[in-house]
Design a protein around this motif. Structure first.
Motif, PDB file in Angstrom:
ATOM      1  N   ILE A  93      45.406  49.019  27.115  1.00  0.00           N
ATOM      2  CA  ILE A  93      44.950  49.998  28.379  1.00  0.00           C
ATOM      3  C   ILE A  93      43.714  49.525  28.718  1.00  0.00           C
ATOM      4  N   SER A  94      43.076  48.195  28.365  1.00  0.00           N
ATOM      5  CA  SER A  94      41.982  47.882  28.991  1.00  0.00           C
ATOM      6  C   SER A  94      42.042  46.298  28.801  1.00  0.00           C
ATOM      7  N   PHE A  95      41.056  45.551  29.908  1.00  0.00           N
ATOM      8  CA  PHE A  95      41.203  44.124  30.168  1.00  0.00           C
ATOM      9  C   PHE A  95      39.868  43.619  30.100  1.00  0.00           C
ATOM     10  N   THR A  96      39.766  42.325  29.786  1.00  0.00           N
ATOM     11  CA  THR A  96      38.689  41.410  30.136  1.00  0.00           C
ATOM     12  C   THR A  96      39.050  40.397  31.376  1.00  0.00           C
ATOM     13  N   VAL A  97      38.156  40.585  32.620  1.00  0.00           N
ATOM     14  CA  VAL A  97      38.651  39.557  33.622  1.00  0.00           C
ATOM     15  C   VAL A  97      37.602  38.415  33.523  1.00  0.00           C
ATOM     16  N   LYS A  98      37.995  37.300  33.210  1.00  0.00           N
ATOM     17  CA  LYS A  98      37.201  36.121  33.182  1.00  0.00           C
ATOM     18  C   LYS A  98      37.104  35.310  34.355  1.00  0.00           C
ATOM     19  N   THR A  99      35.878  35.117  34.926  1.00  0.00           N
ATOM     20  CA  THR A  99      35.747  34.285  36.163  1.00  0.00           C
ATOM     21  C   THR A  99      35.026  32.963  35.658  1.00  0.00           C
ATOM     22  N   ASP A 100      34.738  32.192  36.782  1.00  0.00           N
ATOM     23  CA  ASP A 100      34.150  30.672  36.468  1.00  0.00           C
ATOM     24  C   ASP A 100      32.864  31.133  35.878  1.00  0.00           C
ATOM     25  N   LYS A 101      31.916  32.356  36.304  1.00  0.00           N
ATOM     26  CA  LYS A 101      30.972  32.446  35.986  1.00  0.00           C
ATOM     27  C   LYS A 101      30.517  33.680  34.994  1.00  0.00           C
ATOM     28  N   ASN A 102      31.475  34.711  35.114  1.00  0.00           N
ATOM     29  CA  ASN A 102      31.038  36.005  34.011  1.00  0.00           C
ATOM     30  C   ASN A 102      32.373  36.599  33.560  1.00  0.00           C
ATOM     31  N   ALA A 129      37.572  46.137  32.409  1.00  0.00           N
ATOM     32  CA  ALA A 129      38.260  47.027  33.228  1.00  0.00           C
ATOM     33  C   ALA A 129      39.302  47.607  32.622  1.00  0.00           C
ATOM     34  N   ASP A 130      39.647  48.961  33.086  1.00  0.00           N
ATOM     35  CA  ASP A 130      40.603  49.871  32.604  1.00  0.00           C
ATOM     36  C   ASP A 130      41.975  49.283  33.226  1.00  0.00           C
ATOM     37  N   ARG A 131      41.850  48.926  34.462  1.00  0.00           N
ATOM     38  CA  ARG A 131      43.005  48.467  35.119  1.00  0.00           C
ATOM     39  C   ARG A 131      42.635  46.989  35.974  1.00  0.00           C
ATOM     40  N   VAL A 132      43.586  46.119  36.144  1.00  0.00           N
ATOM     41  CA  VAL A 132      43.393  45.097  37.054  1.00  0.00           C
ATOM     42  C   VAL A 132      44.618  44.944  38.206  1.00  0.00           C
ATOM     43  N   ILE A 133      44.114  44.634  39.315  1.00  0.00           N
ATOM     44  CA  ILE A 133      45.337  44.318  40.328  1.00  0.00           C
ATOM     45  C   ILE A 133      44.843  42.863  41.018  1.00  0.00           C
ATOM     46  N   LEU A 134      46.019  42.318  40.759  1.00  0.00           N
ATOM     47  CA  LEU A 134      45.954  40.757  41.341  1.00  0.00           C
ATOM     48  C   LEU A 134      46.430  40.923  42.730  1.00  0.00           C
ATOM     49  N   ALA A 135      45.444  40.661  43.681  1.00  0.00           N
ATOM     50  CA  ALA A 135      45.884  40.595  44.941  1.00  0.00           C
ATOM     51  C   ALA A 135      45.191  39.019  45.581  1.00  0.00           C
ATOM     52  N   THR A 136      45.413  37.944  44.911  1.00  0.00           N
ATOM     53  CA  THR A 136      45.065  36.603  45.287  1.00  0.00           C
ATOM     54  C   THR A 136      45.798  35.897  46.529  1.00  0.00           C
ATOM     55  N   GLY A 137      47.011  36.642  46.649  1.00  0.00           N
ATOM     56  CA  GLY A 137      47.837  35.782  47.675  1.00  0.00           C
ATOM     57  C   GLY A 137      48.491  34.721  47.202  1.00  0.00           C
ATOM     58  N   GLY A 138      49.328  34.208  48.028  1.00  0.00           N
ATOM     59  CA  GLY A 138      50.331  33.068  47.535  1.00  0.00           C
ATOM     60  C   GLY A 138      49.531  31.885  47.899  1.00  0.00           C
ATOM     61  N   LEU A 139      50.572  30.791  48.097  1.00  0.00           N
ATOM     62  CA  LEU A 139      49.872  29.329  48.784  1.00  0.00           C
ATOM     63  C   LEU A 139      50.138  29.201  50.059  1.00  0.00           C
ATOM     64  N   ALA A 140      50.470  30.184  51.022  1.00  0.00           N
ATOM     65  CA  ALA A 140      50.776  30.138  52.171  1.00  0.00           C
ATOM     66  C   ALA A 140      49.205  30.135  53.094  1.00  0.00           C
ATOM     67  N   GLY A 141      48.980  29.228  53.896  1.00  0.00           N
ATOM     68  CA  GLY A 141      47.683  29.085  54.577  1.00  0.00           C
ATOM     69  C   GLY A 141      46.755  27.714  54.002  1.00  0.00           C
ATOM     70  N   PRO A 142      45.896  27.494  54.849  1.00  0.00           N
ATOM     71  CA  PRO A 142      45.013  26.191  54.425  1.00  0.00           C
ATOM     72  C   PRO A 142      44.217  26.717  53.360  1.00  0.00           C
ATOM     73  N   LYS A 143      43.735  25.635  52.476  1.00  0.00           N
ATOM     74  CA  LYS A 143      42.983  25.934  51.302  1.00  0.00           C
ATOM     75  C   LYS A 143      41.645  26.239  51.574  1.00  0.00           C
TER      76      LYS A 143
END
Length: 300
Positions: free
Chosen positions: A142-151, A155-169
């Motif tokens: 019921i708790s999470f650690t979100v790891k980025t490239d810096k920190n 969090a108690d909850r995490v929502i992934l809204a990163t999108g797909g592969l559609a669109g330019p990089k």
């Protein structure tokens, strides 16, 4: 939802900001982590810069076959009416153009700005230029650690809204969510390009891009048609684009992935049957005076 609950959202696009607004309105403490330097990059490009928010006739049939079952359920819960109510709650005025819904300003940037403004009003915290690399679930689940490239962030909850592969990089469409989900043990199904121009090896196409005209594009495998769309077609440097092509591109990509050769048949005079078209050609050829082929085609 408890007001003390901390929610981290990966991605500051349309989905990420909408999720942030919904959670913050329920009293959650929300942080959005975005790997680029701003919000809504892809959103600002949608609808040729006008942002087609939705469609009055949207249904599960508009989605691929795998998703139709769940989309029918989801659209009943949050469909066009709920979408319009949501944007109205942000102060956005929407116009109806033959069933297509756009911001009345005609600018996609308006939608980006109004979503970001509501996030700020609700004290949503934004962290830019950090890329979420992984999400670790703790033993209590019921708790999470979100790891980025810096920190690292808790969090108690995490929502992934990163999108797909559609669109330019350049818009951040690199499919981060796929490998994050794989690390969490989720199954990944095959993905196919969609809403994309198509490349062709037909050397009879014009080599200069930018030619546009209204046409019907029919896609065939052998003699069998599997998709047909009408609208403004654009001849690009290496193929075809435009709304009719984008609409059918997902199906085309699927068949190509199965090694099925696909042909696009383009009818540049959809208002004429073959007999009427041939009569039109004869009429043009019978015009008085000396005319070059270029002169005749100018009228076309």
């Amino acid at each position: 939802m408890s007001g003390s609950r901390k929610i981290i959202i990966a991605g500051a696009g349309a989905s990420g900001m909408c999720a942030a607004i919904a959670a913050a309105r329920e009293g959650a403490e929300v942080t959005i982590i975005e790997k680029t330097d701003c919000c809504g990059k892809k959103l600002s490009m949608t609808g040729n810069g006008r942002c087609n928010l939705s469609n009055l006739d949207i249904s599960e049939a508009d989605y691929n076959e795998v998703a139709r079952g769940r989309m029918k359920t989801w659209l009943k819960r949050f469909g066009v009416k709920e979408t319009l109510d949501f944007f109205s709650s942000l102060g956005l005025v929407v116009s109806d153009e033959s069933g297509y819904l756009y911001p009345i300003s005609g600018q996609a940037s308006t939608v980006v700005d109004i979503l970001q403004s509501e996030c700020k009003r609700l004290s949503v915290n934004f962290i830019f230029k950090e890329q979420v690399k992984s999400i670790d679930s703790h033993d209590d689940s019921i708790s999470f650690t979100v790891k980025t490239d810096k920190n690292d962030y808790e969090a108690d909850r995490v929502i992934l809204a990163t999108g797909g592969l559609a669109g330019p990089k350049s818009c951040g469409a690199t499919g981060d969510g796929y490998y994050i989900c794989e690390k969490l043990g989720m199954e990944q199904k095959n993905t196919y390009p969609a809403l994309t121009p198509l490349l062709s090896d037909d050397d009879t196409l014009p080599k200069d891009s930018g030619v546009r005209c209204m046409a019907i594009v029919t896609f065939l495998i052998g003699d069998g048609a599997f998709a047909s769309e009408y609208g403004e077609v654009q001849i690009t440097k290496n193929g075809i684009s435009g709304i009719p092509v984008l609409q059918a591109s997902g199906l085309v990509a699927y068949h190509l992935s199965k090694n099925r050769p696909v042909t696009a048949s383009i009818n540049f005079f959809p208002g004429y049957d073959l007999t009427e078209y041939e009569a039109l050609i004869d009429q043009m050829m019978d015009l008085p005076g000396e005319r070059t082929l270029g002169d005749l085609l100018t009228g076309f």
